[in-house]
Design a protein around this motif. Sequence first.
Motif, mmCIF file in Angstrom:
data_model
loop_
_atom_site.group_PDB
_atom_site.id
_atom_site.type_symbol
_atom_site.label_atom_id
_atom_site.label_comp_id
_atom_site.label_asym_id
_atom_site.label_seq_id
_atom_site.Cartn_x
_atom_site.Cartn_y
_atom_site.Cartn_z
ATOM 1 N N THR A 1 9.299 -30.001 -13.059
ATOM 2 C CA THR A 1 9.974 -29.003 -12.207
ATOM 3 C C THR A 1 11.257 -29.542 -11.597
ATOM 4 O OG1 THR A 1 8.537 -29.708 -10.399
ATOM 5 C CG2 THR A 1 7.900 -27.733 -11.591
ATOM 6 N N THR A 2 11.289 -30.844 -11.353
ATOM 7 C CA THR A 2 12.490 -31.438 -10.741
ATOM 8 C C THR A 2 13.437 -31.882 -11.850
ATOM 9 O OG1 THR A 2 11.184 -33.477 -10.567
ATOM 10 C CG2 THR A 2 11.436 -32.134 -8.590
ATOM 11 N N GLY A 3 14.127 -30.899 -12.441
ATOM 12 C CA GLY A 3 15.006 -31.144 -13.569
ATOM 13 C C GLY A 3 16.464 -31.183 -13.176
ATOM 14 N N PRO A 4 17.358 -31.100 -14.164
ATOM 15 C CA PRO A 4 18.793 -31.270 -13.898
ATOM 16 C C PRO A 4 19.410 -30.179 -13.036
ATOM 17 C CG PRO A 4 18.406 -30.592 -16.175
ATOM 18 C CD PRO A 4 17.074 -30.915 -15.594
ATOM 19 N N ILE A 5 18.809 -28.997 -12.977
ATOM 20 C CA ILE A 5 19.358 -27.925 -12.133
ATOM 21 C C ILE A 5 18.920 -28.108 -10.687
ATOM 22 C CG2 ILE A 5 19.320 -25.451 -11.654
ATOM 23 C CD1 ILE A 5 21.000 -26.098 -14.021
ATOM 24 N N THR A 6 17.625 -28.328 -10.490
ATOM 25 C CA THR A 6 17.081 -28.358 -9.132
ATOM 26 C C THR A 6 17.418 -29.636 -8.379
ATOM 27 O OG1 THR A 6 14.999 -29.185 -10.036
ATOM 28 C CG2 THR A 6 15.161 -26.811 -9.670
ATOM 29 N N THR B 1 15.123 -21.154 -8.783
ATOM 30 C CA THR B 1 15.636 -22.253 -9.593
ATOM 31 C C THR B 1 14.561 -22.837 -10.502
ATOM 32 O OG1 THR B 1 15.215 -23.771 -7.754
ATOM 33 C CG2 THR B 1 17.451 -22.903 -7.974
ATOM 34 N N THR B 2 13.318 -22.864 -10.038
ATOM 35 C CA THR B 2 12.239 -23.450 -10.834
ATOM 36 C C THR B 2 11.847 -22.557 -12.001
ATOM 37 O OG1 THR B 2 11.391 -24.555 -8.859
ATOM 38 C CG2 THR B 2 9.904 -24.384 -10.739
ATOM 39 N N MET B 3 11.818 -21.263 -11.798
ATOM 40 C CA MET B 3 11.394 -20.349 -12.867
ATOM 41 C C MET B 3 12.275 -20.470 -14.100
ATOM 42 S SD MET B 3 10.192 -16.855 -10.927
ATOM 43 C CE MET B 3 9.651 -16.086 -12.446
ATOM 44 N N ALA B 4 13.541 -20.816 -13.891
ATOM 45 C CA ALA B 4 14.456 -20.924 -15.026
ATOM 46 C C ALA B 4 14.683 -22.375 -15.454
ATOM 47 C CB ALA B 4 15.791 -20.285 -14.668
ATOM 48 N N GLU B 5 13.956 -23.318 -14.861
ATOM 49 C CA GLU B 5 14.144 -24.728 -15.220
ATOM 50 C C GLU B 5 13.760 -24.957 -16.682
ATOM 51 O OE1 GLU B 5 15.547 -28.141 -14.973
ATOM 52 O OE2 GLU B 5 15.326 -27.267 -12.980
ATOM 53 N N ARG C 1 18.966 -20.834 14.953
ATOM 54 C CA ARG C 1 17.964 -20.988 16.012
ATOM 55 C C ARG C 1 16.594 -20.492 15.559
ATOM 56 N NH1 ARG C 1 21.238 -18.852 21.424
ATOM 57 N NH2 ARG C 1 22.900 -20.441 21.361
ATOM 58 N N HIS C 2 16.593 -19.579 14.604
ATOM 59 C CA HIS C 2 15.334 -19.019 14.118
ATOM 60 C C HIS C 2 14.916 -19.736 12.839
ATOM 61 C CE1 HIS C 2 15.882 -15.814 17.057
ATOM 62 N NE2 HIS C 2 17.106 -15.639 16.575
ATOM 63 N N LEU C 3 13.628 -19.939 12.676
ATOM 64 C CA LEU C 3 13.121 -20.652 11.513
ATOM 65 C C LEU C 3 12.825 -19.737 10.330
ATOM 66 C CD1 LEU C 3 10.640 -23.252 13.066
ATOM 67 C CD2 LEU C 3 12.787 -23.719 11.887
ATOM 68 N N ILE C 4 12.531 -18.476 10.578
ATOM 69 C CA ILE C 4 12.051 -17.585 9.523
ATOM 70 C C ILE C 4 13.086 -17.403 8.419
ATOM 71 C CG2 ILE C 4 11.275 -15.258 8.981
ATOM 72 C CD1 ILE C 4 9.998 -15.115 11.726
ATOM 73 N N VAL C 5 14.336 -17.108 8.795
ATOM 74 C CA VAL C 5 15.367 -16.859 7.780
ATOM 75 C C VAL C 5 15.639 -18.089 6.927
ATOM 76 C CG1 VAL C 5 17.789 -16.249 7.393
ATOM 77 C CG2 VAL C 5 16.439 -14.983 9.075
ATOM 78 N N PRO C 6 15.894 -19.286 7.518
ATOM 79 C CA PRO C 6 16.106 -20.473 6.686
ATOM 80 C C PRO C 6 14.926 -20.782 5.765
ATOM 81 C CG PRO C 6 16.772 -20.923 8.932
ATOM 82 C CD PRO C 6 16.072 -19.602 8.944
ATOM 83 N N LEU C 7 13.692 -20.687 6.295
ATOM 84 C CA LEU C 7 12.525 -20.987 5.472
ATOM 85 C C LEU C 7 12.384 -19.995 4.323
ATOM 86 C CD1 LEU C 7 9.855 -21.987 8.163
ATOM 87 C CD2 LEU C 7 11.214 -23.474 6.686
ATOM 88 N N ALA C 8 12.691 -18.716 4.576
ATOM 89 C CA ALA C 8 12.636 -17.711 3.510
ATOM 90 C C ALA C 8 13.673 -18.003 2.430
ATOM 91 C CB ALA C 8 12.869 -16.317 4.100
ATOM 92 N N VAL C 9 14.860 -18.432 2.859
ATOM 93 C CA VAL C 9 15.910 -18.776 1.885
ATOM 94 C C VAL C 9 15.497 -19.989 1.063
ATOM 95 C CG1 VAL C 9 18.298 -19.563 1.622
ATOM 96 C CG2 VAL C 9 17.758 -17.759 3.259
ATOM 97 N N TYR C 10 14.931 -21.008 1.692
ATOM 98 C CA TYR C 10 14.491 -22.204 0.966
ATOM 99 C C TYR C 10 13.402 -21.841 -0.041
ATOM 100 C CZ TYR C 10 16.912 -24.784 4.673
ATOM 101 O OH TYR C 10 17.852 -25.268 5.551
ATOM 102 N N PHE C 11 12.459 -21.007 0.386
ATOM 103 C CA PHE C 11 11.389 -20.576 -0.525
ATOM 104 C C PHE C 11 11.977 -19.846 -1.734
ATOM 105 C CE2 PHE C 11 8.540 -17.149 -1.922
ATOM 106 C CZ PHE C 11 7.458 -17.890 -2.354
ATOM 107 N N LEU C 12 12.900 -18.931 -1.470
ATOM 108 C CA LEU C 12 13.519 -18.168 -2.546
ATOM 109 C C LEU C 12 14.301 -19.075 -3.490
ATOM 110 C CD1 LEU C 12 13.810 -15.218 -3.474
ATOM 111 C CD2 LEU C 12 15.922 -15.086 -2.142
ATOM 112 N N LEU C 13 15.027 -20.028 -2.928
ATOM 113 C CA LEU C 13 15.773 -20.986 -3.754
ATOM 114 C C LEU C 13 14.825 -21.774 -4.658
ATOM 115 C CD1 LEU C 13 18.440 -22.516 -1.344
ATOM 116 C CD2 LEU C 13 18.892 -21.485 -3.565
ATOM 117 N N GLY C 14 13.729 -22.250 -4.087
ATOM 118 C CA GLY C 14 12.765 -23.027 -4.872
ATOM 119 C C GLY C 14 12.168 -22.230 -6.006
ATOM 120 N N VAL C 15 11.780 -20.983 -5.724
ATOM 121 C CA VAL C 15 11.156 -20.135 -6.747
ATOM 122 C C VAL C 15 12.145 -19.800 -7.863
ATOM 123 C CG1 VAL C 15 10.170 -17.854 -7.196
ATOM 124 C CG2 VAL C 15 9.434 -19.150 -5.193
#
Length: 506
Positions: free
Chosen positions: A176-181, A96-100, A80-94
């Motif tokens: 950035t959009t490689g085989p992992i992400t 996974t990309t740093m190690a791409e 129901r809350h947007l903050i937690v999902p958006l924080a998780v998505y941001f963290l996932l993006g950062v």
Amino acid sequence: MRLNKQLIEKTRESMASVLPITAIVFLLSITAAPLDPGTLVLFLFGAILLVGGMGLFTLGVDMSMIPMGEGVGTTLSKSRHLIVPLAVYFLLGVLTTMAEPDLQVLSKQVPAINATVLVVTVAVGVGLFLAAAALRIRLGIPLRRLLLVLYFIVFILAFLAPGNFIPVSFDSGGVTTGPITVPFIMSLGLGIASTRSDKNSSSDSFGLISLCSIGPILCVLLLGIIYRPTEAAPSVGEVPYVSDTAWAARYFAKSFPTYLEEVAMALLPVAGLFLVFQLLTRRFKRGQLIRIVTGLLYTYLGLVLFLCGVNVGFMPAGQLIGAAIAGGETKWLLVPIGMLIGYYIVKAEPAVTVLTKQVEEVSNGSISQRAMGLAMSIGVCVSVGLAMVRVLTGLNIFWLLIPGYAISLGLTFLVPSIFTGIAFDSGGVASGPMTATFLLPFAQGACRALGGNMMTDAFGIVAMVAMTPLVTIQVMGLSSIIHHKLARRRLRSRMERVEDVVLYFD
């Protein structure tokens, strides 16, 4: 037994994808661009690793990354809350990309800006736009509207950024959009969209990759404006000397630890966040977890083999072939040879197989893997040809990017939204490790032989590869619409004739 059959099937598919580009390079090595035996041996060893690596990788993705992404997306979108999902998505993006791996390759070739600063900038861009893309799906915001606004901002910033930094900025969006992400983000979109029941939910599941490609472009352009780099001479790796086949085998064995570490660093963030997710939600049962862990192991081993093959075997060959053709009397051959390589090399991109399969499943077979593959091959064929024209002439990349994106954005008004999402996702998927480790060295070798500006002429090929599928796939969608309209018109005409005959006899 079932896994063995699936692995054999995946390996056959990867062999069919890798063999054409292997045959082309082999033919070039004995005709237009002779290679020394050592480099050719490295290339052939690399091709063998590619076949095995792609087979393991695609099987592992089906078993692990896709169910993981769908599970995380479905669960988080119910919050129901947007903050937690958006924080998780941001963290996932950062994370996974740093190690791409593709991003690491690009960052090491741009010494004008510290590699760590560049990687972090790109990672933040992906994180922010992954969160924005997830929010778009949840709120049902049309993708076309966002693309129009964001690309307008991109080109405004591009006019303000240093000219020699623009190709690198657009290239960063592709790598950035490689085989992992890609597999994880695509399945994440499916999971988020599955909680909606409206008619646009399936088409809105696409578009995450496209938005995650725009974020790095914007952030790197801003970085270029802030840093104002004046000299950005890229470094081109030295081609190793290979004395015999035994030395080549030792060279690959020596390189394996590097990729074992790189891929582990790339997968660990995804695996770690999934572990936390599982501990908190208990979504997956024991049998599912065993399958996911097994799939992650396949994914890991497959990606190690694949990256070792393309980096050690394909990169030197691409650089030398480009230099040999450009250094000869028939420099114009760069264009047709580049187009031929581009047509077949996209088939060897591991994430392309994942995308085309998912598109066929989501569209219930109306958009087939074969049609998708053909449209992407044509797009990359055209893009590499145009990139070679840039290498030969020094043409400013704006003369290609602005019309290309104008056409692709204009087509969004003419085709169904599902084709827009698929097309813009395809651009990011097409520009994967094969582009970064073969096509980019190919362009760099040619540019060096011609004495051109590496930053403005050679860089940008990734951006071109990411752009043209946007047009070809939407054209495929447009042709499909026209075909269906003509078919309905013919059917209506036949029905009218039948009615006339019935009325006549009545």
